[in-house]
Design a protein around this motif. Structure first.
Motif, PDB file in Angstrom:
ATOM      1  N   ARG A 257      23.131  49.456  44.702  1.00 39.75           N
ATOM      2  CA  ARG A 257      23.069  50.875  45.069  1.00 39.75           C
ATOM      3  C   ARG A 257      24.284  51.324  45.862  1.00 39.75           C
ATOM      4  O   ARG A 257      24.508  52.526  46.028  1.00 39.75           O
ATOM      5  CB  ARG A 257      21.766  51.206  45.788  1.00 39.75           C
ATOM      6  CG  ARG A 257      21.666  50.771  47.208  1.00 39.75           C
ATOM      7  CD  ARG A 257      20.394  51.325  47.872  1.00 39.75           C
ATOM      8  NE  ARG A 257      20.368  50.942  49.250  1.00 39.75           N
ATOM      9  CZ  ARG A 257      19.646  49.964  49.764  1.00 39.75           C
ATOM     10  NH1 ARG A 257      18.857  49.265  48.980  1.00 39.75           N
ATOM     11  NH2 ARG A 257      19.699  49.686  51.046  1.00 39.75           N
ATOM     12  N   SER A 258      25.112  50.365  46.329  1.00 36.59           N
ATOM     13  CA  SER A 258      26.342  50.739  47.036  1.00 36.59           C
ATOM     14  C   SER A 258      27.383  51.293  46.065  1.00 36.59           C
ATOM     15  O   SER A 258      28.349  51.908  46.489  1.00 36.59           O
ATOM     16  CB  SER A 258      26.919  49.548  47.809  1.00 36.59           C
ATOM     17  OG  SER A 258      27.523  48.604  46.939  1.00 36.59           O
ATOM     18  N   GLY A 259      27.158  51.090  44.760  1.00 33.46           N
ATOM     19  CA  GLY A 259      28.071  51.604  43.740  1.00 33.46           C
ATOM     20  C   GLY A 259      29.278  50.701  43.541  1.00 33.46           C
ATOM     21  O   GLY A 259      29.535  49.805  44.345  1.00 33.46           O
ATOM     22  N   PRO A 260      30.003  50.942  42.437  1.00 33.16           N
ATOM     23  CA  PRO A 260      31.181  50.112  42.159  1.00 33.16           C
ATOM     24  C   PRO A 260      32.126  50.108  43.336  1.00 33.16           C
ATOM     25  O   PRO A 260      32.293  51.157  43.968  1.00 33.16           O
ATOM     26  CB  PRO A 260      31.804  50.784  40.934  1.00 33.16           C
ATOM     27  CG  PRO A 260      30.667  51.524  40.285  1.00 33.16           C
ATOM     28  CD  PRO A 260      29.780  51.969  41.432  1.00 33.16           C
ATOM     29  N   PRO A 261      32.700  49.018  43.680  1.00 33.92           N
ATOM     30  CA  PRO A 261      32.712  47.710  43.000  1.00 33.92           C
ATOM     31  C   PRO A 261      31.545  46.807  43.386  1.00 33.92           C
ATOM     32  O   PRO A 261      31.616  45.598  43.203  1.00 33.92           O
ATOM     33  CB  PRO A 261      34.030  47.106  43.454  1.00 33.92           C
ATOM     34  CG  PRO A 261      34.207  47.619  44.846  1.00 33.92           C
ATOM     35  CD  PRO A 261      33.618  49.019  44.840  1.00 33.92           C
ATOM     36  N   TYR A 262      30.438  47.361  43.900  1.00 34.14           N
ATOM     37  CA  TYR A 262      29.250  46.596  44.279  1.00 34.14           C
ATOM     38  C   TYR A 262      29.608  45.519  45.294  1.00 34.14           C
ATOM     39  O   TYR A 262      29.249  44.360  45.158  1.00 34.14           O
ATOM     40  CB  TYR A 262      28.559  45.990  43.057  1.00 34.14           C
ATOM     41  CG  TYR A 262      28.308  47.004  41.968  1.00 34.14           C
ATOM     42  CD1 TYR A 262      27.430  48.064  42.174  1.00 34.14           C
ATOM     43  CD2 TYR A 262      28.974  46.927  40.742  1.00 34.14           C
ATOM     44  CE1 TYR A 262      27.209  49.011  41.191  1.00 34.14           C
ATOM     45  CE2 TYR A 262      28.748  47.876  39.751  1.00 34.14           C
ATOM     46  CZ  TYR A 262      27.871  48.910  39.986  1.00 34.14           C
ATOM     47  OH  TYR A 262      27.661  49.844  39.009  1.00 34.14           O
ATOM     48  N   ARG A 263      30.287  45.955  46.335  1.00 34.48           N
ATOM     49  CA  ARG A 263      30.807  45.028  47.345  1.00 34.48           C
ATOM     50  C   ARG A 263      30.542  45.589  48.736  1.00 34.48           C
ATOM     51  O   ARG A 263      30.800  46.761  48.990  1.00 34.48           O
ATOM     52  CB  ARG A 263      32.312  44.844  47.141  1.00 34.48           C
ATOM     53  CG  ARG A 263      32.968  43.936  48.143  1.00 34.48           C
ATOM     54  CD  ARG A 263      34.489  43.899  47.999  1.00 34.48           C
ATOM     55  NE  ARG A 263      34.895  43.664  46.627  1.00 34.48           N
ATOM     56  CZ  ARG A 263      35.853  44.363  45.999  1.00 34.48           C
ATOM     57  NH1 ARG A 263      36.497  45.342  46.626  1.00 34.48           N
ATOM     58  NH2 ARG A 263      36.176  44.095  44.761  1.00 34.48           N
ATOM     59  N   LEU A 264      30.017  44.733  49.613  1.00 27.58           N
ATOM     60  CA  LEU A 264      29.794  45.096  51.013  1.00 27.58           C
ATOM     61  C   LEU A 264      30.141  43.894  51.885  1.00 27.58           C
ATOM     62  O   LEU A 264      30.079  42.755  51.429  1.00 27.58           O
ATOM     63  CB  LEU A 264      28.331  45.480  51.267  1.00 27.58           C
ATOM     64  CG  LEU A 264      27.802  46.745  50.591  1.00 27.58           C
ATOM     65  CD1 LEU A 264      26.291  46.839  50.759  1.00 27.58           C
ATOM     66  CD2 LEU A 264      28.488  47.983  51.145  1.00 27.58           C
TER      67      LEU A 264
END
Length: 179
Positions: free
Chosen positions: A75-82
């Motif tokens: 759900r953080s959106g592309p690039p799907y990285r946190l």
């Protein structure tokens, strides 16, 4: 329970919480049990809803904690990285609990992390292509199960219930509701 008492329950629209409140009213009539009517039912709903959802996650090779990590990244959106700090704050768990989940998801090939140098908490966590596919499939199926659970309520009732639960959640957490 006998056929007659099941029939009586349907006619009177009583549930286990109503029965408990009636028992408490008889035993301690001066005690207000309205909280039980809401919070007791919320707890019962959660306990009843979790097993089919947990079973769904198992079919995807996940537990609920791992699914939460994948869903948060998705759900953080592309690039799907946190960063791990962003993840554990969003998930409201300890950094140690997150590390265990990340290790399992890395081993499963669903996330990737840069090699740990000095502080693994600052290294980004990213969904792999397999992680994106698994997260999307599991989330879509989870939402279908939850929609089926809500099918006994009209859309207006669902909207009203969501609004009231949000207001209650804000009140409980000390955030002032606007309405």
């Amino acid at each position: 329970m006998s056929r007659q008492s099941n029939h009586d329950k349907v006619l009177t629209n009583q549930d286990g919480i109503d029965e408990r409140r009636a028992q408490w009213a008889a035993e301690l009539p001066d005690v207000d049990t309205r909280g039980m009517a809401i919070l007791g039912r919320a707890r019962w709903i959660t306990l009843t809803a979790r097993p089919p959802i947990e079973e769904l996650f198992k079919t995807h090779g996940l537990d609920s904690g791992e699914a939460d990590v994948l869903f948060t990244l998705l759900r953080s959106g592309p690039p799907y990285r946190l960063r791990p700090t962003e993840l554990f704050r969003s998930l409201m768990i300890s950094s140690g609990g997150l590390t265990d989940r990340l290790n399992r998801l890395t081993k499963a090939g669903l996330i990737r992390r840069a090699a740990a140098e000095s502080d693994g908490r600052s290294l980004p966590v990213e969904l792999t292509d397999a992680g994106i596919r698994r997260a999307k499939a599991a989330f879509q199926e989870d939402m279908a199960i939850e929609a089926a659970m809500l099918a006994g309520l009209t859309e207006d009732e669902q909207r009203d219930l969501a609004r009231l639960l949000k207001k209650l959640a804000l009140t409980i957490t000390g955030t002032r509701p606007l309405d």
